[in-house]
Design an enzyme around this catalytic site. Structure first.
Site, PDB file in Angstrom:
ATOM      1  N   ASP A  29       0.726  -1.213   0.074  1.00 32.02           N
ATOM      2  CA  ASP A  29      -0.107   0.026  -0.012  1.00 32.02           C
ATOM      3  C   ASP A  29       0.872   1.336   0.059  1.00 32.02           C
ATOM      4  O   ASP A  29       0.518   2.134  -0.572  1.00 32.02           O
ATOM      5  CB  ASP A  29      -0.876  -0.104   1.124  1.00 32.02           C
ATOM      6  N   TYR A  42       2.322   1.934  -3.239  1.00 36.33           N
ATOM      7  CA  TYR A  42       1.023   2.428  -4.169  1.00 36.33           C
ATOM      8  C   TYR A  42       0.905   4.055  -3.964  1.00 36.33           C
ATOM      9  O   TYR A  42       0.791   4.973  -5.001  1.00 36.33           O
ATOM     10  CB  TYR A  42       0.014   1.545  -3.973  1.00 36.33           C
ATOM     11  N   GLU A  94       1.140 -35.463 -10.870  1.00 29.83           N
ATOM     12  CA  GLU A  94       1.156 -34.845 -12.118  1.00 29.83           C
ATOM     13  C   GLU A  94       1.700 -33.552 -11.706  1.00 29.83           C
ATOM     14  O   GLU A  94       1.447 -32.956 -10.534  1.00 29.83           O
ATOM     15  CB  GLU A  94      -0.026 -34.793 -12.802  1.00 29.83           C
ATOM     16  N   LYS A 118       1.782 -29.367 -10.859  1.00 31.26           N
ATOM     17  CA  LYS A 118       0.909 -28.601 -10.249  1.00 31.26           C
ATOM     18  C   LYS A 118       1.126 -27.260 -10.984  1.00 31.26           C
ATOM     19  O   LYS A 118       2.203 -26.627 -10.848  1.00 31.26           O
ATOM     20  CB  LYS A 118       0.879 -28.202  -8.762  1.00 31.26           C
ATOM     21  N   ASP A 132       1.300 -23.630 -12.419  1.00 31.72           N
ATOM     22  CA  ASP A 132       0.957 -22.169 -11.830  1.00 31.72           C
ATOM     23  C   ASP A 132       0.412 -21.078 -12.676  1.00 31.72           C
ATOM     24  O   ASP A 132       0.846 -20.579 -13.493  1.00 31.72           O
ATOM     25  CB  ASP A 132       2.335 -21.622 -11.265  1.00 31.72           C
ATOM     26  N   ARG A 174     -12.656 -19.666 -11.556  1.00 31.97           N
ATOM     27  CA  ARG A 174     -12.797 -20.334 -10.165  1.00 31.97           C
ATOM     28  C   ARG A 174     -13.676 -19.421  -9.185  1.00 31.97           C
ATOM     29  O   ARG A 174     -14.579 -19.941  -8.455  1.00 31.97           O
ATOM     30  CB  ARG A 174     -11.570 -20.745  -9.419  1.00 31.97           C
ATOM     31  N   GLU A 229      -6.133 -25.652 -15.761  1.00 31.53           N
ATOM     32  CA  GLU A 229      -5.258 -24.465 -15.534  1.00 31.53           C
ATOM     33  C   GLU A 229      -4.804 -23.831 -16.756  1.00 31.53           C
ATOM     34  O   GLU A 229      -4.342 -24.609 -17.666  1.00 31.53           O
ATOM     35  CB  GLU A 229      -4.173 -25.094 -14.796  1.00 31.53           C
ATOM     36  N   TYR A 233      -7.378 -31.152 -15.685  1.00 32.16           N
ATOM     37  CA  TYR A 233      -7.103 -32.101 -14.740  1.00 32.16           C
ATOM     38  C   TYR A 233      -8.018 -32.558 -13.964  1.00 32.16           C
ATOM     39  O   TYR A 233      -7.849 -33.473 -13.180  1.00 32.16           O
ATOM     40  CB  TYR A 233      -5.876 -31.077 -13.851  1.00 32.16           C
ATOM     41  N   LYS A 239       4.199 -29.315  -2.504  1.00 36.60           N
ATOM     42  CA  LYS A 239       4.890 -27.895  -2.825  1.00 36.60           C
ATOM     43  C   LYS A 239       6.248 -28.038  -2.805  1.00 36.60           C
ATOM     44  O   LYS A 239       6.829 -28.743  -1.869  1.00 36.60           O
ATOM     45  CB  LYS A 239       4.462 -26.798  -1.798  1.00 36.60           C
ATOM     46  N   CYS A 276      -1.742  -1.013  22.380  1.00 36.36           N
ATOM     47  CA  CYS A 276      -1.979  -1.140  21.196  1.00 36.36           C
ATOM     48  C   CYS A 276      -1.519   0.066  20.295  1.00 36.36           C
ATOM     49  O   CYS A 276      -1.717   1.169  20.599  1.00 36.36           O
ATOM     50  CB  CYS A 276      -3.322  -1.342  20.908  1.00 36.36           C
ATOM     51  N   CYS A 286      -4.391   2.299  19.000  1.00 32.62           N
ATOM     52  CA  CYS A 286      -5.760   2.859  19.956  1.00 32.62           C
ATOM     53  C   CYS A 286      -5.020   3.041  21.298  1.00 32.62           C
ATOM     54  O   CYS A 286      -5.731   3.584  22.248  1.00 32.62           O
ATOM     55  CB  CYS A 286      -7.107   2.205  20.080  1.00 32.62           C
ATOM     56  N   CYS A 345      -5.112  -6.614  21.035  1.00 29.02           N
ATOM     57  CA  CYS A 345      -5.651  -5.502  21.392  1.00 29.02           C
ATOM     58  C   CYS A 345      -7.172  -5.729  22.175  1.00 29.02           C
ATOM     59  O   CYS A 345      -7.766  -6.412  21.656  1.00 29.02           O
ATOM     60  CB  CYS A 345      -5.623  -4.187  20.542  1.00 29.02           C
ATOM     61  N   CYS A 355     -11.029   0.451  18.940  1.00 28.15           N
ATOM     62  CA  CYS A 355      -9.690   0.335  18.178  1.00 28.15           C
ATOM     63  C   CYS A 355     -10.219   0.635  16.613  1.00 28.15           C
ATOM     64  O   CYS A 355     -10.465  -0.352  15.849  1.00 28.15           O
ATOM     65  CB  CYS A 355      -8.901  -1.064  18.292  1.00 28.15           C
TER      66      CYS A 355
HETATM   67  S1  IVH Z   1      -6.714 -30.892  -9.098  1.00 25.57           S
HETATM   68  C1  IVH Z   1     -10.570 -31.101  -6.640  1.00 25.57           C
HETATM   69  N1  IVH Z   1      -4.512 -30.847 -10.442  1.00 25.57           N
HETATM   70  O1  IVH Z   1      -4.185 -25.909  -8.063  1.00 25.57           O
HETATM   71  C2  IVH Z   1      -9.327 -31.260  -7.167  1.00 25.57           C
HETATM   72  N2  IVH Z   1      -5.290 -28.776  -9.580  1.00 25.57           N
HETATM   73  O2  IVH Z   1      -4.196 -25.485  -5.032  1.00 25.57           O
HETATM   74  C3  IVH Z   1      -8.893 -29.984  -8.024  1.00 25.57           C
HETATM   75  N3  IVH Z   1      -3.952 -26.857  -9.989  1.00 25.57           N
HETATM   76  O3  IVH Z   1      -7.563 -24.736  -7.894  1.00 25.57           O
HETATM   77  C4  IVH Z   1      -7.574 -29.823  -8.258  1.00 25.57           C
HETATM   78  N4  IVH Z   1      -2.541 -28.025 -11.260  1.00 25.57           N
HETATM   79  O4  IVH Z   1      -6.181 -24.485  -9.856  1.00 25.57           O
HETATM   80  C5  IVH Z   1      -5.242 -30.167  -9.625  1.00 25.57           C
HETATM   81  N5  IVH Z   1      -2.757 -30.789 -11.942  1.00 25.57           N
HETATM   82  C6  IVH Z   1      -3.608 -30.305 -10.950  1.00 25.57           C
HETATM   83  C7  IVH Z   1      -3.198 -29.030 -10.833  1.00 25.57           C
HETATM   84  C8  IVH Z   1      -4.280 -28.128 -10.133  1.00 25.57           C
HETATM   85  C9  IVH Z   1      -2.785 -26.928 -10.789  1.00 25.57           C
HETATM   86  C10 IVH Z   1      -4.469 -25.571  -9.238  1.00 25.57           C
HETATM   87  C11 IVH Z   1      -6.024 -25.715  -9.364  1.00 25.57           C
HETATM   88  C12 IVH Z   1      -6.288 -25.540  -7.974  1.00 25.57           C
HETATM   89  C13 IVH Z   1      -5.069 -25.248  -7.179  1.00 25.57           C
HETATM   90  C14 IVH Z   1      -5.307 -25.690  -5.687  1.00 25.57           C
END
Ligand code: IVH
Length: 699
Positions: free
Chosen positions: A50, A53, A131, A133, A135, A154, A190, A242, A330, A424, A427, A442, A448
């Site tokens: 912020d 900005y 598989e 994930k 981004d 979503r 995705e 997916y 992750k 605090c 306040c 607080c 506050c």
């Molecule tokens: S399965 C009910 N598979 O990750 C299961 N999600 O952190 C639905 N995402 O909202 C998710 N790659 O947008 C699935 N191979 C993959 C994915 C994946 C990316 C995203 C997806 C989800 C988010 C959750």
């Protein structure tokens, strides 16, 4: 004379040059501010703090004050925020789009797999599809008779934005399916931008003096959520499918089968993927893809594991917002070294004091980070973090950046330990730290300002009232100017505005149309579901899932209020019922009761009820079954399903599962070797079912 003349003309051309520079700077600032407004208001993904900005905006305002001729019609000072994302219509998801739980290491992964086996009561290892994930950002595509009929983001998981026009220009998304498909099919996937395309796009942006995108995810999001689909068409977007949403008939028996089927329909699937037999296979996949990560042409932030057998998936079901049958693994967070310039204390909605390190800005994982959380007093002490220290910070996915450790060898001699405030900082009320808690709070409550304004921001947030055009920033401005103090003020704003000498439309950056739109968005939300209303109240520990549970159980606000007040008496049935609600333990019960007993809150509720029409919560599941609302107890050994599965299934059908038999028990389900509970149920004349009778009742 000649000299003078020459000097004058020199002066004039210098002036002109300066003017020209100001004009360029004005254009740059306008573009930047528009961009960050959009990131903040529309994408919910601010990239700068912020403070940063405000610096940009301040520079623009001073520039315009000095040179009013620079003011253009579309300068950020003349328009309000970004166009609300209202431009897109809304689409309700037939099947909610949920998120995923996380594991961060082998132990957590092992627990995830163990939990599944235990839940299902299966001894052998369970097959897992692994598989990447991706981004990017998720979307749901609906096909009727093989034709794409609409596409949605979503959103909050239950309702997203209609982006049909935008996905029509994505080559990876089939508009007509190939082969044998069910009548109705929803495909989730995705949308992302490849690394290669991202670099090319940014080069183009820079050439056209447009701001570059920070990373491929932001670029994909900014490109997909364009009201003008012809802009989307110029952006190279792709999609990996997916998962499925609503379908009229099954397309496969396994997750792996779904992948193959989707490819046959014309979708792309993320690769490499693997069908894993056991934990060893899963870890091998994880390590291999972690190695291969830099060579992939798309960004991934981890891997996703899914139970392969779809019958198992069905039985495992969901826990609030995430499936039990899938999780994300992750990658370790990215780290960087920077300096703590200052430590501020932020006061949150429930009064928690959170220390925030203001950092020398640094890029971590493609995003500029200038703040990191220090969590609480103990954490600062443990790390001995001080102003001026060099620190390692880390950022993982969308998690708030954290200070990992202090580099002691770089510490300056004159540094002093950070003193956590004793009152605090907003306040000045006293702060307390309750037993067993790490946080100082607080005690100022709504006195506050920080708490009051944070509660207002929460009140209008996406999962609460979700008022378009009334984001956190505008709440803050309206608060600062005394337009809003309590949630009730939001709904009386229009009336007060009519008689105001300084109406909203006359405020800087506002006009007739934007003011009208704002009041319209507010009026649109006068009808609100009970679950959103309860969540919006911002009661400590009451998240979205608990608000829904309370709504289903108590039905309407008046009943909830009455029973919470009765529940002050811990011997009352109202109290017993309350702590029987899933996820509500004595501490949460105390917070709920305290909220409803408080007279100030009662006044606000009374006034809100005057302004609103609160409608019942409609649970998305089919609630038309024999056990909805019933109180059931399981006892003895079940032979067909595990106790955990039985409990989860009963709860998903809307029954309440308790552990002891009382007069209020609707059914006792007695497995083998049932003992004292069976005896008690017989004495009380409660319906007793065998395991088979129970299964017959629920199918
Ligand atoms: S399965 C009910 N598979 O990750 C299961 N999600 O952190 C639905 N995402 O909202 C998710 N790659 O947008 C699935 N191979 C993959 C994915 C994946 C990316 C995203 C997806 C989800 C988010 C959750």
């Amino acid at each position: 004379m000649g000299d003078l003349f020459e000097q004058d003309s020199l002066h004039e051309s210098a002036q002109e040059k300066l003017q020209e520079n100001f004009k360029t700077r004005h254009a740059e600032l306008s573009k930047l501010i528009h961009y960050h407004d959009k990131r903040y208001n529309q994408d919910d993904a601010p990239e700068i703090s912020d403070g940063e900005y405000d610096v940009l905006r301040q520079e623009l305002i001073s520039l315009e004050n000095k040179y009013p001729e620079l003011i253009t019609k579309d300068s950020p000072t003349q328009t309000v925020g970004a166009k609300p994302s209202k431009g897109f219509g809304k689409i309700k998801h037939a099947v909610p789009m949920l998120s995923l739980g996380n594991v961060f290491n082998e132990e957590e992964l092992n627990n995830f797999l163990d939990r599944i086996s235990r839940f299902l009561g299966v001894n052998e290892a369970i097959e897992i599809v692994a598989e990447p994930k991706i981004d990017g950002l998720s979307c749901s595509l609906r096909y009727v008779n093989g034709k794409l009929v609409h596409a949605a983001t979503r959103g909050d998981g239950y309702e997203g934005e209609n982006i049909t026009a935008n996905v029509l220009v994505i080559d990876d998304i089939p508009k007509t399916l190939k082969g044998g498909f069910p009548e109705l099919l929803e495909v989730r996937g995705e949308v992302y931008m490849s690394r290669h395309d991202f670099i090319t796009l940014n080069e183009k942006q820079v050439k056209e003096s447009k701001p570059a995108f920070a990373n491929p995810r932001n670029a994909a999001a900014g490109s997909l959520r364009q009201l003008d689909a012809s802009i989307t068409a110029q952006r190279p977007l792709k999609m990996f499918a997916y998962a499925l949403g609503e379908v009229t008939s099954p397309i496969a028996q396994t997750q792996w089968g779904i992948r193959n089927k989707l490819v046959s329909y014309g979708f792309s699937e993320a690769s490499p993927a693997a069908l894993c037999k056991n934990l060893k296979d899963v870890l091998k996949y994880y390590n291999e893809i972690n190695q291969a990560r830099p060579d992939l042409d798309y960004e991934i932030d981890g891997v996703v594991y899914k139970v392969n057998n779809l019958d198992y998936q069905e039985r495992l079901g969901f826990v609030s917002r995430a499936p039990r049958w899938a999780t994300a693994h992750k990658f370790p967070a990215e780290e960087a070294i920077t300096v703590i310039n200052d430590i501020d204390i932020q006061v949150g909605r429930t009064g928690v004091l959170t220390p925030v390190a203001r950092l020398e800005p640094i890029t971590v994982g493609g995003v500029v980070v200038s703040n990191a959380t220090l969590h609480n007093e103990d954490e600062i002490k443990r790390k001995d973090a001080r102003i001026g220290d060099h620190v390692t910070i880390q950022r993982a996915g969308d998690v708030i950046p954290q200070v990992v450790k202090v580099l002691m060898n770089k510490r300056k001699d004159n540094s002093a330990p950070f003193m956590f405030p004793k009152t605090c900082p907003v306040c000045d009320s006293s702060v307390v730290r309750e037993e067993g808690e790490v946080a100082w709070r607080c005690t100022g409550g709504l006195i506050c300002e920080a708490q009051a304004v944070e509660r207002l921001k929460h009140f209008v947030s996406r999962l609460a009232f979700d008022i378009d055009g009334l984001g956190a920033k505008i709440i803050q401005q309206f608060w600062d100017d005394g337009l809003l103090k309590t949630p009730v003020d939001i709904f009386t704003l229009e009336k007060r505005d009519k008689n105001s000498l300084t109406p909203v439309r006359a405020r800087e950056g506002w006009g007739d149309l934007s003011a009208k739109n704002l009041f319209q968005s507010i009026n649109d939300k006068r009808k609100i579901e009970l679950n959103r209303f309860i969540y919006a109240l911002g009661i400590r520990q009451i998240g979205e899932a608990t608000a829904k549970r309370l709504s289903s159980i108590y039905g309407d606000l008046r009943t909830l209020q009455k029973l919470m007040i009765e529940a002050q008496d811990k011997e009352s049935t109202a109290y017993e019922d309350l702590i029987n609600v899933e996820d509500i333990g004595p501490a949460t019960a105390d917070d709920l009761i305290a909220f409803f007993v408080d007279e100030g809150n009662q006044d606000i509720l009374r006034a809100l009820v005057e302004e609103l029409k609160i409608i019942p919560y409609e649970a998305p599941e089919n609630q038309d079954n024999a056990v909805v609302g019933k109180i059931v107890v399981f006892t003895g050994t079940l032979s067909k399903i595990t106790r955990a599965e039985a409990k989860a299934k009963a709860e998903s059908l809307g029954a309440k599962v308790t552990s002891s038999v009382s007069k209020k028990t609707s059914y006792l389900i007695a497995g083998e070797d049932a003992g004292s509970k069976l005896k008690k149920a017989k004495e009380l004349g409660i319906d007793i079912l065998t395991e088979d009778e129970w299964i017959n009742l629920i199918v």
